[in-house]
Design a protein around this motif. Structure first.
Motif, PDB file in Angstrom:
ATOM      1  N   ILE A 118      17.557  19.982  33.248  1.00  0.00           N
ATOM      2  CA  ILE A 118      16.789  21.035  33.908  1.00  0.00           C
ATOM      3  C   ILE A 118      17.674  21.820  34.868  1.00  0.00           C
ATOM      4  O   ILE A 118      18.330  21.259  35.721  1.00  0.00           O
ATOM      5  CB  ILE A 118      15.578  20.430  34.638  1.00  0.00           C
ATOM      6  CG1 ILE A 118      14.775  19.610  33.627  1.00  0.00           C
ATOM      7  CG2 ILE A 118      14.737  21.529  35.260  1.00  0.00           C
ATOM      8  CD1 ILE A 118      13.328  19.450  33.948  1.00  0.00           C
ATOM      9  N   HIS A 177      21.713  14.618  41.770  1.00  0.00           N
ATOM     10  CA  HIS A 177      20.309  14.254  41.967  1.00  0.00           C
ATOM     11  C   HIS A 177      19.947  12.971  41.233  1.00  0.00           C
ATOM     12  O   HIS A 177      19.438  12.025  41.828  1.00  0.00           O
ATOM     13  CB  HIS A 177      19.438  15.426  41.491  1.00  0.00           C
ATOM     14  CG  HIS A 177      17.964  15.168  41.508  1.00  0.00           C
ATOM     15  ND1 HIS A 177      17.317  14.466  40.522  1.00  0.00           N
ATOM     16  CD2 HIS A 177      16.995  15.531  42.388  1.00  0.00           C
ATOM     17  CE1 HIS A 177      16.018  14.417  40.797  1.00  0.00           C
ATOM     18  NE2 HIS A 177      15.806  15.047  41.922  1.00  0.00           N
ATOM     19  N   HIS A 186      27.706  29.624  32.496  1.00  0.00           N
ATOM     20  CA  HIS A 186      27.042  28.787  31.489  1.00  0.00           C
ATOM     21  C   HIS A 186      27.103  29.444  30.104  1.00  0.00           C
ATOM     22  O   HIS A 186      27.271  28.778  29.090  1.00  0.00           O
ATOM     23  CB  HIS A 186      25.565  28.561  31.826  1.00  0.00           C
ATOM     24  CG  HIS A 186      25.316  27.829  33.113  1.00  0.00           C
ATOM     25  ND1 HIS A 186      26.246  27.047  33.735  1.00  0.00           N
ATOM     26  CD2 HIS A 186      24.204  27.760  33.884  1.00  0.00           C
ATOM     27  CE1 HIS A 186      25.721  26.524  34.843  1.00  0.00           C
ATOM     28  NE2 HIS A 186      24.482  26.952  34.956  1.00  0.00           N
ATOM     29  N   PRO A 226      15.501  20.952  46.827  1.00  0.00           N
ATOM     30  CA  PRO A 226      14.812  22.161  46.377  1.00  0.00           C
ATOM     31  C   PRO A 226      14.051  21.978  45.068  1.00  0.00           C
ATOM     32  O   PRO A 226      14.394  21.124  44.252  1.00  0.00           O
ATOM     33  CB  PRO A 226      15.954  23.172  46.201  1.00  0.00           C
ATOM     34  CG  PRO A 226      17.207  22.368  46.098  1.00  0.00           C
ATOM     35  CD  PRO A 226      16.961  21.115  46.875  1.00  0.00           C
ATOM     36  N   GLY A 227      13.061  22.789  44.878  1.00  0.00           N
ATOM     37  CA  GLY A 227      12.286  22.776  43.637  1.00  0.00           C
ATOM     38  C   GLY A 227      11.201  23.820  43.751  1.00  0.00           C
ATOM     39  O   GLY A 227      10.453  23.825  44.727  1.00  0.00           O
ATOM     40  N   ALA A 254      21.571  26.674  41.353  1.00  0.00           N
ATOM     41  CA  ALA A 254      21.287  28.091  41.092  1.00  0.00           C
ATOM     42  C   ALA A 254      19.819  28.340  40.770  1.00  0.00           C
ATOM     43  O   ALA A 254      19.199  29.269  41.297  1.00  0.00           O
ATOM     44  CB  ALA A 254      22.168  28.596  39.953  1.00  0.00           C
ATOM     45  N   MET A 255      19.273  27.506  39.903  1.00  0.00           N
ATOM     46  CA  MET A 255      17.909  27.711  39.403  1.00  0.00           C
ATOM     47  C   MET A 255      16.901  27.983  40.509  1.00  0.00           C
ATOM     48  O   MET A 255      16.028  28.824  40.371  1.00  0.00           O
ATOM     49  CB  MET A 255      17.510  26.433  38.643  1.00  0.00           C
ATOM     50  CG  MET A 255      16.106  26.383  38.137  1.00  0.00           C
ATOM     51  SD  MET A 255      15.979  27.113  36.531  1.00  0.00           S
ATOM     52  CE  MET A 255      15.611  28.779  36.943  1.00  0.00           C
ATOM     53  N   MET A 283      14.778  15.962  35.453  1.00  0.00           N
ATOM     54  CA  MET A 283      16.113  16.007  36.029  1.00  0.00           C
ATOM     55  C   MET A 283      16.844  14.681  35.870  1.00  0.00           C
ATOM     56  O   MET A 283      16.347  13.632  36.264  1.00  0.00           O
ATOM     57  CB  MET A 283      16.046  16.395  37.501  1.00  0.00           C
ATOM     58  CG  MET A 283      15.841  17.891  37.675  1.00  0.00           C
ATOM     59  SD  MET A 283      15.961  18.384  39.387  1.00  0.00           S
ATOM     60  CE  MET A 283      17.717  18.230  39.658  1.00  0.00           C
ATOM     61  N   ASN A 314      28.453  25.030  38.556  1.00  0.00           N
ATOM     62  CA  ASN A 314      28.524  26.389  39.116  1.00  0.00           C
ATOM     63  C   ASN A 314      28.483  26.337  40.636  1.00  0.00           C
ATOM     64  O   ASN A 314      28.138  27.325  41.285  1.00  0.00           O
ATOM     65  CB  ASN A 314      27.431  27.296  38.526  1.00  0.00           C
ATOM     66  CG  ASN A 314      26.049  26.756  38.783  1.00  0.00           C
ATOM     67  OD1 ASN A 314      25.888  25.726  39.425  1.00  0.00           O
ATOM     68  ND2 ASN A 314      25.040  27.455  38.299  1.00  0.00           N
ATOM     69  N   VAL A 338       9.857  11.408  41.883  1.00  0.00           N
ATOM     70  CA  VAL A 338      11.144  10.817  42.242  1.00  0.00           C
ATOM     71  C   VAL A 338      11.012  10.050  43.559  1.00  0.00           C
ATOM     72  O   VAL A 338      11.633   9.013  43.755  1.00  0.00           O
ATOM     73  CB  VAL A 338      12.227  11.919  42.345  1.00  0.00           C
ATOM     74  CG1 VAL A 338      13.561  11.349  42.796  1.00  0.00           C
ATOM     75  CG2 VAL A 338      12.381  12.643  41.004  1.00  0.00           C
ATOM     76  N   SER A 393      24.127  20.165  40.523  1.00  0.00           N
ATOM     77  CA  SER A 393      23.123  19.655  41.457  1.00  0.00           C
ATOM     78  C   SER A 393      22.338  18.518  40.812  1.00  0.00           C
ATOM     79  O   SER A 393      22.042  17.505  41.447  1.00  0.00           O
ATOM     80  CB  SER A 393      22.184  20.789  41.857  1.00  0.00           C
ATOM     81  OG  SER A 393      21.346  20.400  42.914  1.00  0.00           O
TER      82      SER A 393
END
Ligand SMILES: Cc1ncc(C[n+]2csc(CCOP(=O)(O)OP(=O)(O)O)c2C)c(N)n1
Lengths: 636, 207
Positions: free
Chosen positions: A402, A451, A378, A37-38, A478-479, A422, A474, A93, A447
């Motif tokens: 990040i 990664h 957090h 994801p991003g 989440a982001m 990241m 978490n 990446v 995550s």
């Protein structure tokens, strides 16, 4: 509710650009999908995951973009139509296999979606990934609206398969995150099984084969250019004018609307472009021949502009035509109606139309940066970390990363001194730890740890770079909107998965000090953070602490959805002294100051985490509603 | 080669929806989209995901009619639908002196240390001094009356429909159907009620 993504042929549905991209892939019979994801790419694969079981296709969240790319590339080698999607920096990446994929080519159609972020709405840079197409010899395609995005992506699978070559579909935030009405096409039955035919001369890039591939690649590039002459989403709209505007991708929509605003839609020609790398050269030559003045309206880098100028030169047309681009449209940030209007007006010699926005003076409004949500674990971790650091009189460098936790860069926390990309937290700490005297705390999300944090962690042990690695676990990514990852226990499709345990990996890698804390258990977490810091400072070795507590935004929304009663806290006005610790230093948005400075909890926002009650120096916050028993079970 | 651009001449309505992440602005865009399908009009909605949702400032662009591009021009908003007053002020540059402002009479304090937020009254009176066309709604109150404080957004949508500015494109009935299409069944009743309360409140203020 029916799934709009599975709607029948001819049906009109309201889709996010990313959902339209997903539907395009489904209409092409995509059989394998892998992504990380991003923003702004995430919803493409979220949408595909939501229908994977209905269609029997494989959809996964991979551990990072490189792995995702390779997985989809592998499936395409076996002849299955495959898609990978990532944000622009994700392509960095995945750049290694990307470069190779152009050499080997593919068997099944292979579409790489790069979602760029002009304006940096949620990114660390605004790189223009059309350059990757030029760099890797992979053609790049764009679209201007959700409908076209669906159609282009569908047709790209055919194109890719016909050329035996990967293709990039480049989206941007304003396409990916625009919703529009899309008329659906036919859904074929996907092909999910392939055959890998051994052929080392094709699939192994040892130098002797790679050299041959390189020559073939250059020849293929010329064939691709020819093939693009008939790409149906490129279109020249002539008004018999000497003025032509070239509008690639999303620019086309702005150009059409702003020509209309200016009342000059019949006074200029428009070349609408969907294939931006390489350009359809014959078409450009024709446009150059009929034009005296050209304006390229293009977001970010002058990629089309430079190519058009090159083509003009190569075809001996450079002296007949004036070509504008970045001299009229800024090279930074995204296109806007106003930017495009100004550029067009200047291009055709009109005065720039005035507009009179409302201006208000004499009223200061505060900024509103994003913040940790109510109940965010957090917040608690950063609050306690700061306390622990202060109590030991340390002046650490916080090597940040990040994710949602990047928000700790802002007051009241200010516990992110570095944020680069990241995995960069542990990465940069590997250098800092050797050259500075202060302790280094590398702070990384769960995550992000999977990664790109892992190689950095292993390096810190191998090369003796002492640091505290604080993993903010978490349980989810989440982001980007709560995608599961290898530590979550769930796959993209919602199926159960094995949990890969971060603390166990750390121990297995040779870290001697590994601990797991619960940020909601304030006094215990505080003591243990202190101990870990002391260990790093005294022993000069790496320690890893996992602060483990699920994302409260996710848990709270699950509770709301299921009608589960959550705990609720209240401020005892008599005991509250108005010290402001809860709303100013802890900074929970559910707690607001009254005019007398005393705190008040907004019951609509309180998630019942109970941390404020534990940190209040005057014990003025107490629970007034116990949550349902099932609330506790929501915490995964 | 095509000879002319095929463009319809129907006016495109430009609207910005502004507020705070978490207030349900994106849901409003989705409801309006589905309502547009039902009514047969075209629409583009542009939003920002990611960071902006974490209690940050949010603007959603909505263009109804014949849009080809996603953004409302500066000074080009026909309608400002404001779910929070500080955010209405922040995005004023999208409005002009003829814009219709439909605003929630509420300020949400940004959660920053020692922050000073102006009161709703202070903001509203400043806006009124400029002679702007403003309808202010106590959406929280009406949402609670409908049965859920989380339905402020739908109250504001009701108010928008109550002003009649979208009548040429979308009707209240289209919006009701769209709510049923967009939201999970257990939230239908509350939200239809919220919609109606907002609708009536706007009608009352205009009358
Ligand atoms: C290379 C790359 N891929 C994806 C992203 C998008 N992105 C930003 S933060 C993040 C991960 C956040 O998850 P986590 O580390 O678990 O932290 P959380 O947000 O849950 O606190 C992702 C995927 C990115 N910035 N860079």
């Amino acid at each position: 509710m029916p799934k709009p993504l599975l709607g029948g042929e001819g049906e009109k549905v309201f889709l996010l650009g990313n959902e339209a991209i997903a539907r395009g892939a489904l209409e092409a019979g995509v059989g394998f999908v892998a992504a990380y994801p991003g923003t702004p790419s995430t919803e493409i694969v979220e949408a595909l995951a939501s229908v994977a079981k209905d269609l029997g296709i494989h959809v996964e969240w991979s551990s990072n973009e490189k792995v995702a790319f390779e997985a989809a590339y592998g499936a395409a080698m076996a002849g299955v139509r495959s898609l990978t999607a990532m944000k622009h920096v994700g392509v960095n990446v995945a750049a290694d296999p990307l470069m190779s994929s152009a050499y080997t080519g593919v068997k099944g159609g292979f579409v790489i979606v790069s979602a760029d972020d002009p304006g940096m709405w949620s990114s660390q840079n605004e790189q223009d990934n059309r350059y990757y197409g030029l760099h890797a010899f992979i053609p790049v395609f764009e679209a201007y609206c959700p409908q076209e995005a669906k159609d282009v992506v569908r047709d790209l699978f055919d194109f890719s398969e016909k050329m035996g070559h990967p293709v990039i579909f480049r989206s941007t935030t304003r396409l990916s995150h625009s919703r529009g009405i899309v008329r659906l096409g036919k859904l074929p039955r996907p092909k999910t099984k392939g055959v890998f035919e051994k052929n080392p001369a094709k699939w192994t890039l040892i130098p002797q084969y790679a050299r041959k591939h390189r020559v073939r690649l250059l020849e293929k590039w010329e064939r691709i250019k020819k093939e693009l002459a008939t790409w149906p989403y490129n279109r020249f709209i002539s008004n018999d004018s000497k003025y032509t505007i070239i509008a690639p991708g999303i620019a086309y929509g702005y150009v059409v609307d702003e020509l209309r605003t200016l009342g000059v839609e019949h006074k200029v020609n428009v070349l609408k472009l969907s294939s931006t790398v390489p350009l359809p050269e014959d078409m450009i030559v024709k446009v150059l021949e009929v034009s005296e003045k050209i304006l390229v309206v293009e977001e970010l880098e002058p990629i089309v502009e430079v190519e058009v100028k090159r083509i003009a030169y190569d075809h001996g047309l450079a002296s007949n035509v004036e070509i504008h681009g970045k001299d009229y449209i800024p090279q930074y940030s995204e296109l806007t109606p106003n930017r495009v209007r100004t550029a067009i007006a200047k291009f055709i010699g009109l005065s720039v139309p005035e507009y009179s926005p409302v201006k208000l003076s004499g009223l200061e409004i505060p900024p509103r940066p994003p913040t940790f949500c109510p109940g965010c674990p957090h917040r608690s971790t950063f609050y306690l970390l700061k306390k622990a650091v202060n109590s030991l009189r340390l002046k650490p460098i916080y090597s940040g990363d990040i994710g949602c936790y990047s928000l700790a860069v802002l007051p009241p926390f200010e516990e992110q001194d570095i944020i680069i990309e990241m995995g960069g937290s542990i990465g940069a700490a590997n250098g800092l730890a050797h050259v500075i005297d202060q302790p280094v705390i590398a702070i990384i999300g769960d995550s992000t740890f999977f990664h790109a944090g892992l190689p950095g962690m292993i390096n810190s042990i191998y090369n003796d770079a002492p640091m505290l690695i604080l993993v903010l676990d978490n349980r989810i990514t989440a982001m980007t909107g709560h995608q599961p990852h290898p530590g979550t226990g769930m796959k993209a499709t919602g199926e159960k998965a094995r949990i890969i345990d971060i603390a166990s990996i750390a121990r297995a890698s040779g870290i001697e000090y590994v601990d797991v804390i619960d940020p909601y258990d304030v006094s215990d977490a505080y003591v243990r953070l202190r101990k870990a810091l002391e260990y790093v400072v005294n022993e000069k070795k790496t320690a890893l602490v996992v602060a483990k507590r699920a994302c409260s935004l996710l848990v709270h929304s699950m509770a709301l959805r299921k009608g589960i009663v959550t705990p609720l806290y209240i401020v005892d006005e008599d005991k509250c002294t108005g010290c402001g610790v809860c709303y100013d230093f802890f900074g929970c948005p559910a707690i607001v100051p009254l005019s007398n400075g005393k705190a008040k909890i907004d019951p609509a926002m309180c998630t019942g985490c109970g941390v404020c009650a534990q940190i209040c120096p005057f014990k003025a916050i107490r629970i007034i509603r116990e949550g349902d028993k099932s609330w506790k079970e929501l915490w995964f | 080669m095509e000879r002319t651009m095929v463009l319809s001449r129907r006016k495109t309505i430009n609207m910005v929806i502004v507020g705070v992440g978490g207030q349900g602005l994106i849901t409003l865009g989705r409801v309006l989209g589905n309502a547009s399908i039902i009514s047969g009009t075209n629409i583009l909605v542009s939003e920002i995901h990611g960071l902006a949702q974490r209690g940050g400032s949010v603007i959603v662009h909505v263009r109804i009619g014949e849009p080809n591009s996603p953004l409302v021009p500066l000074g080009g908003a026909d309608i400002v639908l404001g779910l929070e007053l500080i955010e209405v002020v922040r995005y004023l540059e999208y409005a002009n002196h003829d814009s219709l402002f439909i605003v929630n009479n509420r300020v949400i304090r940004p959660s920053l240390p020692k922050v000073r937020a102006p009161s709703p009254q202070a903001i509203l009176s400043k806006l009124k001094e400029l002679g702007l066309n403003i309808i202010a709604i106590n959406a929280r109150e009406l949402a609670e009356k409908a049965g859920s404080s989380l339905s402020e957004n739908i109250v504001m949508l009701g108010a928008l429909m109550g002003t009649g500015v979208l009548d040429e494109y979308i009707s209240l009935d289209h919006v009701k159907k769209a709510i049923k299409k967009t939201l999970p069944p257990r939230w239908h009743e509350v939200n239809i009620k919220a919609l109606e309360l907002g609708y009536m409140e706007a009608k009352k203020q205009i009358a």
